[in-house]
Write an enzyme that holds these catalytic residues in place. Structure first.
Site, PDB file in Angstrom:
ATOM      1  N   LYS A 255      51.597 -36.479  17.455  1.00  0.00           N
ATOM      2  CA  LYS A 255      51.816 -37.526  18.442  1.00  0.00           C
ATOM      3  C   LYS A 255      50.505 -37.974  19.102  1.00  0.00           C
ATOM      4  O   LYS A 255      50.533 -38.783  20.036  1.00  0.00           O
ATOM      5  CB  LYS A 255      52.830 -37.055  19.496  1.00  0.00           C
ATOM      6  CG  LYS A 255      54.242 -36.877  18.883  1.00  0.00           C
ATOM      7  CD  LYS A 255      55.296 -36.596  19.917  1.00  0.00           C
ATOM      8  CE  LYS A 255      56.656 -36.278  19.309  1.00  0.00           C
ATOM      9  NZ  LYS A 255      57.434 -37.471  18.879  1.00  0.00           N
TER      10      LYS A 255
ATOM     11  N   ARG B 207      69.357 -44.030  18.251  1.00  0.00           N
ATOM     12  CA  ARG B 207      68.753 -42.757  18.615  1.00  0.00           C
ATOM     13  C   ARG B 207      67.495 -43.044  19.427  1.00  0.00           C
ATOM     14  O   ARG B 207      66.981 -44.166  19.414  1.00  0.00           O
ATOM     15  CB  ARG B 207      68.409 -41.912  17.401  1.00  0.00           C
ATOM     16  CG  ARG B 207      67.307 -42.476  16.532  1.00  0.00           C
ATOM     17  CD  ARG B 207      67.058 -41.598  15.330  1.00  0.00           C
ATOM     18  NE  ARG B 207      66.343 -40.384  15.678  1.00  0.00           N
ATOM     19  CZ  ARG B 207      65.030 -40.205  15.464  1.00  0.00           C
ATOM     20  NH1 ARG B 207      64.296 -41.150  14.927  1.00  0.00           N
ATOM     21  NH2 ARG B 207      64.446 -39.076  15.796  1.00  0.00           N
TER      22      ARG B 207
ATOM     23  N   HIS C   3      58.878 -42.333   5.229  1.00  0.00           N
ATOM     24  CA  HIS C   3      58.894 -41.289   6.237  1.00  0.00           C
ATOM     25  C   HIS C   3      57.909 -40.218   5.865  1.00  0.00           C
ATOM     26  O   HIS C   3      58.264 -39.092   5.610  1.00  0.00           O
ATOM     27  CB  HIS C   3      60.290 -40.712   6.384  1.00  0.00           C
ATOM     28  CG  HIS C   3      61.163 -41.618   7.159  1.00  0.00           C
ATOM     29  ND1 HIS C   3      61.894 -42.594   6.567  1.00  0.00           N
ATOM     30  CD2 HIS C   3      61.375 -41.740   8.481  1.00  0.00           C
ATOM     31  CE1 HIS C   3      62.534 -43.271   7.491  1.00  0.00           C
ATOM     32  NE2 HIS C   3      62.244 -42.794   8.665  1.00  0.00           N
TER      33      HIS C   3
END
Ligand code: FES
Lengths: 317, 347
Positions: B318, B224, B194
């Site tokens: 993003k 999720r 991560h």
């Protein structure tokens, strides 16, 4: 938390004070698969009280037709093991939680040394099946008080042959952790389950010999110790829960309908951790989970085994 | 859905992928308010409303056949999209069992599983597959179990081994990843894996999520939603193929953004597996163009606000920053500023 409904289909005495139970699905279905070293938490309704104890699964993980557990009658039982020994009969319905594994074999280990003392043999029963199936390099060292106390020894001998080494204390055969651990090849993992003194001896020896922490595994579920009654104040829900002398904080909250997560109920996994906001006494930590620093900070508690000497303890719940 | 009409479409080259009105309606729109805040937002993966993407353990939709074909293309170009370390074989069989049993139970007209002891027969009608094999014996399958079923279920799959108080990504089937590479990540522990997510590290979110996952229980899977954006309906946005899709970001204009820019939502599932005690991390990708989103005014207005106010670090993370201006130019006229109720429902 999801539960499974099971029925006791067979009971056998397998050693002094150790009773063996076979459980099958109440609806006759297959039970969920599991991995070696898993346990289930059994709920026992004894009148107004519900006991919940964790027991290792003994059966071969590939056999989903039943689960097997072994229960030793604890001398100072608060009721769980006594209930299993005295109340449960063939046909009794029980509720168990899904299997959980907090004592898994490391799949990257090159060799595995399993060390069991007394009833601590139980998690190794299913692990032995898994290790045989995967062709792993392993040996099981099993110490017991006397042949009368040696549960499953014949079964294990049949299964494991020379991989099993027994230490009969009544014959003066003692398991020496230093001798066991000092000449092992690199990449060996050791696993110990048994009385506190034995677990400590193996952990200390491994540390002294410089074994990496990640290669040393132990399982030691504690029964919640008894103490004096006190009250829990729940800050968020503004409720008060009385804890009796003979019940744990977790049991008291469950009985009051408060939902607290848990996995091991033995102070080992950390799942039940709660935040302490205040108390007028001292916390009595009995778990193996919190670090020294966390204990000193005094704002966390594991309600499955720990309690407080106080009139009240306030939790962020 | 029992009678799925599978669409013939592509996720590359001519990009003929489109959503039917039905698929738009059931799209897992992730924004329940006008402002996006990172959160772990984990909930039990229980069967959701009939027809929703949460109804079944693994969602099969109208894009199934085309997506499986796209997986096969990606894998043919790059064998490294499937990788498994040797100690993960039990976890692979766990994965095969979970996916086969789920699909056969949830879509009985499309998938069938019959068992005679350890001899299993698997029938996949949409892909025309029928195989018999011995459960637990990989030599009786045409390929390893994770690759075999990874090719037959929409989405990506990672198997995490639990040891040393953390999780290791030790096997995976990754053909539609958003910007991360399996070859690079295999064998990595949770913390390395991560990498730096902006705004997240300092919140201790990853620590807490790890603690949660380590005690994830069999029989209690969780899910999720995560989201990002992709230009063109492309599944394979891997770093290795960046030259094939990265430059598309520069071609976004105020005129074509509605067709080119897609909201990409990942439905992530986490399952504790029985034999291996490993965790399956499933990542199912849903794509929707802004034009499609605009068929529901509430969604497009909310999306405009989310993108307009997104923290610059997240825009960068993003990959939206380079085309933020044309994107806003396309979105702004769709938003009259009307106050929107909370919730993700389309109308
Ligand atoms: S439930 Fe495991 S520490 Fe309390």
């Amino acid at each position: 938390m999801s539960h499974l409904n099971v029925i006791v289909s067979a009971i056998a005495d397998v050693a002094e004070g150790i009773r063996h139970f076979t459980l099958v699905d109440a609806a006759g279905r297959e039970l969920p698969g599991f991995s070696g070293g898993s346990h289930v938490v059994v709920s026992m309704r004894a009148g107004a009280r519900t006991y919940r104890n964790a027991y290792s699964l003994l059966s071969p993980p590939s056999d989903r037709s039943n689960y097997q557990i072994a229960v030793r009658l604890q001398e100072n039982s608060r009721g769980g093991s006594r209930f299993m020994h005295e109340q449960v009969q063939v046909g009794t319905a029980l509720e168990i939680a899904w299997p959980v594994n907090l004592f898994a074999i490391s799949r990257v280990g090159r060799k595995h040394i399993l060390v069991a003392g007394g009833i601590g043999i139980t998690p190794f029963m299913s692990q032995a099946h898994d290790l045989l199936r995967t062709g792993a390099n392993f040996e099981l060292h099993y110490a017991f008080r006397s042949p009368r106390h040696a549960a499953f020894v014949d079964e294990l001998r049949r299964l494991l042959g020379p991989r099993l080494k027994c230490y009969d204390q009544s014959q003066g055969q003692l398991l020496d952790p230093a001798a066991l651990l000092s000449h092992q090849p690199l990449g060996t993992h050791v696993y110990v389950c048994g009385p506190g003194g034995m677990v400590d001896a193996v952990l200390d020896t491994a540390a002294r010999l410089g074994w990496p922490d990640a290669h040393v595994h132990h399982e030691e579920f504690l029964a919640p110790p008894v103490g004096e009654p006190f009250a829990i104040r729940l800050a968020q829900s503004q409720r008060v829960v009385e804890v009796g002398a003979e019940e744990s904080m977790l049991e008291a909250m469950e009985a009051a309908g408060v939902d607290v997560p848990y996995l091991c109920r033995g102070g080992a996994c950390g799942r039940c951790e709660l935040e302490v906001l205040a108390t007028d006494g001292v916390l009595e930590h009995h778990d193996h989970y919190l670090s020294e620093d966390e204990r000193r900070a005094g704002n966390k508690i594991m309600p499955c085994v720990s309690r407080a000497k106080c009139t009240f303890i306030e939790l962020n719940l | 859905m029992n009678n799925l009409a599978y669409k013939l479409e592509t996720f590359r080259d001519d990009y003929t992928f489109r959503n039917s009105p039905d698929a738009i309606r059931r799209f897992p729109f992730p924004f329940d308010q006008d402002h996006y805040m990172y959160s772990v937002n984990i909930e039990p993966h229980k069967p959701g409303a009939p027809g929703s993407v949460f109804e079944h353990t693994f969602d099969i939709d109208e894009h199934y056949v085309a997506e499986c074909a796209d997986k096969a293309l990606t894998l043919a170009q790059d064998k490294g999209r499937y990788a498994a370390l040797p100690h993960m074989m039990d976890a692979q069989w766990d994965f095969l069992e979970l996916t086969m049993e789920s699909l056969a139970r949830d879509y009985p007209d499309q998938f069938k599983l019959s068992k005679e002891g350890e001899r299993w027969t698997w029938t996949n009608l949409p892909l025309g597959i029928e195989d018999s094999f011995i459960f637990g014996d990989a030599s009786t399958l045409p390929m390893e179990p994770l690759e075999y079923m990874g090719r037959q279920v929409q989405g990506d799959f990672v198997l995490l081994d639990q040891r040393e108080g953390t999780l290791f990504a030790d096997a995976g089937f990754i053909t539609s990843q958003a910007d991360w590479s399996l070859a690079f990540d295999i064998g990595m522990a949770w913390h390395e894996w991560h990498g730096p997510v902006p705004q997240v590290e300092k919140m201790g979110v990853m620590e807490r999520a790890l603690k949660f996952l380590l005690s994830l229980q069999q029989g209690s899977p969780v899910r999720r939603l995560n989201w990002t954006m992709t230009i063109n309906p492309r599944l394979d946005t891997s770093p290795e193929h960046y030259p094939q899709w990265g430059p598309d970001k520069l071609k976004v204009t105020a005129e074509n953004a509605g067709r080119k820019a897609h909201l990409r939502v990942e439905l992530q599932g986490l399952f504790r597996l029985p034999r291996s005690n490993a965790i399956l991390f499933s990542i199912r990708c849903y794509l929707m163009s802004l034009e499609e989103m605009a068929t529901y005014p509430r969604w497009i207005k909310r999306f405009h606000r989310v993108i307009r106010d997104l923290h610059p670090d997240l825009l960068e993370y993003k990959g939206i920053k380079v085309y933020h201006a044309p994107l806003m130019a396309w979105l702004a006229p769709h938003d009259d500023g009307e106050e929107l109720p909370l919730g993700t429902q389309p109308e």
